[in-house]
Motif scaffolding. Structure first.
Motif, PDB file in Angstrom:
ATOM      1  N   ASN A 110      58.817 -62.235 -10.719  1.00 32.98           N
ATOM      2  CA  ASN A 110      59.432 -60.914 -10.550  1.00 32.98           C
ATOM      3  C   ASN A 110      59.221 -60.346  -9.148  1.00 32.98           C
ATOM      4  O   ASN A 110      59.778 -59.306  -8.810  1.00 32.98           O
ATOM      5  CB  ASN A 110      58.957 -59.931 -11.615  1.00 32.98           C
ATOM      6  N   THR A 111      58.430 -61.019  -8.307  1.00 36.26           N
ATOM      7  CA  THR A 111      58.257 -60.579  -6.917  1.00 36.26           C
ATOM      8  C   THR A 111      59.199 -61.310  -5.958  1.00 36.26           C
ATOM      9  O   THR A 111      59.231 -61.003  -4.771  1.00 36.26           O
ATOM     10  CB  THR A 111      56.808 -60.802  -6.427  1.00 36.26           C
ATOM     11  N   ILE A 112      59.949 -62.265  -6.473  1.00 39.41           N
ATOM     12  CA  ILE A 112      60.867 -63.045  -5.639  1.00 39.41           C
ATOM     13  C   ILE A 112      62.209 -62.330  -5.567  1.00 39.41           C
ATOM     14  O   ILE A 112      62.855 -62.102  -6.589  1.00 39.41           O
ATOM     15  CB  ILE A 112      61.035 -64.473  -6.185  1.00 39.41           C
ATOM     16  N   GLU A 113      62.592 -61.968  -4.353  1.00 37.11           N
ATOM     17  CA  GLU A 113      63.863 -61.282  -4.115  1.00 37.11           C
ATOM     18  C   GLU A 113      64.927 -62.315  -3.748  1.00 37.11           C
ATOM     19  O   GLU A 113      64.629 -63.303  -3.069  1.00 37.11           O
ATOM     20  CB  GLU A 113      63.719 -60.283  -2.959  1.00 37.11           C
ATOM     21  N   PRO A 114      66.189 -62.085  -4.149  1.00 40.80           N
ATOM     22  CA  PRO A 114      67.247 -63.020  -3.760  1.00 40.80           C
ATOM     23  C   PRO A 114      67.469 -62.974  -2.250  1.00 40.80           C
ATOM     24  O   PRO A 114      67.140 -61.977  -1.597  1.00 40.80           O
ATOM     25  CB  PRO A 114      68.474 -62.517  -4.521  1.00 40.80           C
ATOM     26  N   PRO A 115      68.039 -64.043  -1.696  1.00 38.71           N
ATOM     27  CA  PRO A 115      68.310 -64.037  -0.250  1.00 38.71           C
ATOM     28  C   PRO A 115      69.278 -62.910   0.106  1.00 38.71           C
ATOM     29  O   PRO A 115      70.088 -62.496  -0.731  1.00 38.71           O
ATOM     30  CB  PRO A 115      68.956 -65.394   0.014  1.00 38.71           C
ATOM     31  N   PRO A 116      69.221 -62.413   1.326  1.00 39.06           N
ATOM     32  CA  PRO A 116      70.133 -61.345   1.718  1.00 39.06           C
ATOM     33  C   PRO A 116      71.577 -61.829   1.692  1.00 39.06           C
ATOM     34  O   PRO A 116      71.856 -63.008   1.917  1.00 39.06           O
ATOM     35  CB  PRO A 116      69.696 -60.991   3.142  1.00 39.06           C
ATOM     36  N   ASN A 117      72.474 -60.923   1.432  1.00 35.71           N
ATOM     37  CA  ASN A 117      73.895 -61.240   1.358  1.00 35.71           C
ATOM     38  C   ASN A 117      74.497 -61.124   2.756  1.00 35.71           C
ATOM     39  O   ASN A 117      74.983 -60.074   3.149  1.00 35.71           O
ATOM     40  CB  ASN A 117      74.596 -60.293   0.374  1.00 35.71           C
ATOM     41  N   VAL A 118      74.411 -62.216   3.516  1.00 37.10           N
ATOM     42  CA  VAL A 118      74.958 -62.256   4.866  1.00 37.10           C
ATOM     43  C   VAL A 118      75.905 -63.442   4.980  1.00 37.10           C
ATOM     44  O   VAL A 118      75.903 -64.329   4.137  1.00 37.10           O
ATOM     45  CB  VAL A 118      73.842 -62.383   5.931  1.00 37.10           C
ATOM     46  N   ASN A 119      76.684 -63.469   6.036  1.00 41.15           N
ATOM     47  CA  ASN A 119      77.585 -64.600   6.246  1.00 41.15           C
ATOM     48  C   ASN A 119      76.775 -65.875   6.429  1.00 41.15           C
ATOM     49  O   ASN A 119      75.790 -65.902   7.154  1.00 41.15           O
ATOM     50  CB  ASN A 119      78.449 -64.370   7.482  1.00 41.15           C
ATOM     51  N   ASN A 120      77.219 -66.945   5.777  1.00 45.22           N
ATOM     52  CA  ASN A 120      76.590 -68.250   5.865  1.00 45.22           C
ATOM     53  C   ASN A 120      75.084 -68.224   5.613  1.00 45.22           C
ATOM     54  O   ASN A 120      74.308 -68.675   6.448  1.00 45.22           O
ATOM     55  CB  ASN A 120      76.872 -68.889   7.230  1.00 45.22           C
ATOM     56  N   PRO A 121      74.640 -67.701   4.488  1.00 42.00           N
ATOM     57  CA  PRO A 121      73.195 -67.745   4.231  1.00 42.00           C
ATOM     58  C   PRO A 121      72.754 -69.196   4.074  1.00 42.00           C
ATOM     59  O   PRO A 121      73.547 -70.073   3.765  1.00 42.00           O
ATOM     60  CB  PRO A 121      73.045 -66.980   2.908  1.00 42.00           C
ATOM     61  N   ALA A 122      71.499 -69.440   4.332  1.00 45.56           N
ATOM     62  CA  ALA A 122      70.964 -70.789   4.175  1.00 45.56           C
ATOM     63  C   ALA A 122      71.113 -71.201   2.711  1.00 45.56           C
ATOM     64  O   ALA A 122      70.525 -70.582   1.829  1.00 45.56           O
ATOM     65  CB  ALA A 122      69.511 -70.814   4.624  1.00 45.56           C
ATOM     66  N   ALA A 123      71.891 -72.225   2.472  1.00 39.70           N
ATOM     67  CA  ALA A 123      72.174 -72.668   1.102  1.00 39.70           C
ATOM     68  C   ALA A 123      70.916 -73.104   0.377  1.00 39.70           C
ATOM     69  O   ALA A 123      70.863 -73.096  -0.843  1.00 39.70           O
ATOM     70  CB  ALA A 123      73.191 -73.806   1.125  1.00 39.70           C
ATOM     71  N   TYR A 124      69.900 -73.493   1.120  1.00 43.90           N
ATOM     72  CA  TYR A 124      68.662 -73.976   0.519  1.00 43.90           C
ATOM     73  C   TYR A 124      67.702 -72.865   0.127  1.00 43.90           C
ATOM     74  O   TYR A 124      66.716 -73.107  -0.539  1.00 43.90           O
ATOM     75  CB  TYR A 124      67.946 -74.949   1.462  1.00 43.90           C
ATOM     76  N   LEU A 125      67.971 -71.650   0.540  1.00 42.85           N
ATOM     77  CA  LEU A 125      67.056 -70.532   0.291  1.00 42.85           C
ATOM     78  C   LEU A 125      67.224 -69.991  -1.131  1.00 42.85           C
ATOM     79  O   LEU A 125      68.292 -69.519  -1.504  1.00 42.85           O
ATOM     80  CB  LEU A 125      67.298 -69.430   1.321  1.00 42.85           C
TER      81      LEU A 125
END
Length: 159
Positions: A110-125
């Motif tokens: 529950n402390t893990i936040e999703p990756p930010p919503n930016v152009n071309n986010p790192a697919a592995y994150l």
């Protein structure tokens, strides 16, 4: 609370460092951690620079990927802290070279936040969390190292 419920609420990971940045991968993918010895790596022609070559680990040929080169670290230096993490992935075994290994951690999901919503986010994150007062990047190691050239059959065809 049962152990199964605790496991469902937590992410068991290995934390490692590349260029001062902390990354975490699923501990169940890690088979072993070894001292990195470049002299034991056999180079293969026509491979991308981040594929260091192959090693023979107890009779098994394993490709070695330098994550520092793959992640475009400007200056790659090998020290006594440099290690290779041997990973057992869904259909292959591979080694990744990293600056150092920090720890095995148990992180509350529950402390893990999703990756930010930016152009071309790192697919592995997979996500981000705070770890020792800095952001810890939780990555899907299979997506991080996936490349059409790195399996042994591809290396044989390319050489």
């Amino acid at each position: 609370m049962s152990q199964e419920k605790k496991d469902a609420l937590n992410y068991h990971c290995l934390v490692f460092c590349v260029d001062g940045q902390e990354f975490a991968i699923d501990i169940l993918k890690v088979q072993e951690i070894r001292e990195y010895q470049p002299v034991n790596v056999t180079r293969v022609a026509h491979m991308p620079p981040y594929i260091q070559g192959l090693i023979n680990l107890r009779g098994q040929i394993i490709p070695i990927i330098d994550l520092r080169i793959k992640l475009r670290v400007s200056e790659v230096a090998y020290t006594s802290q440099t290690v290779v993490i041997i990973l057992g992935l869904s259909d292959r075994i591979v080694g990744i070279v990293v600056d150092s290994v920090s720890n095995v951690e148990l992180i509350a999901k529950n402390t893990i936040e999703p990756p930010p919503n930016v152009n071309n986010p790192a697919a592995y994150l997979i996500g981000l969390t705070t770890y020792k007062d800095q952001l810890l990047q939780i990555v899907d190691v299979e997506k991080l190292i996936d490349h059409e050239h790195w399996t042994l059959s591809d290396i044989s065809q390319e050489a």
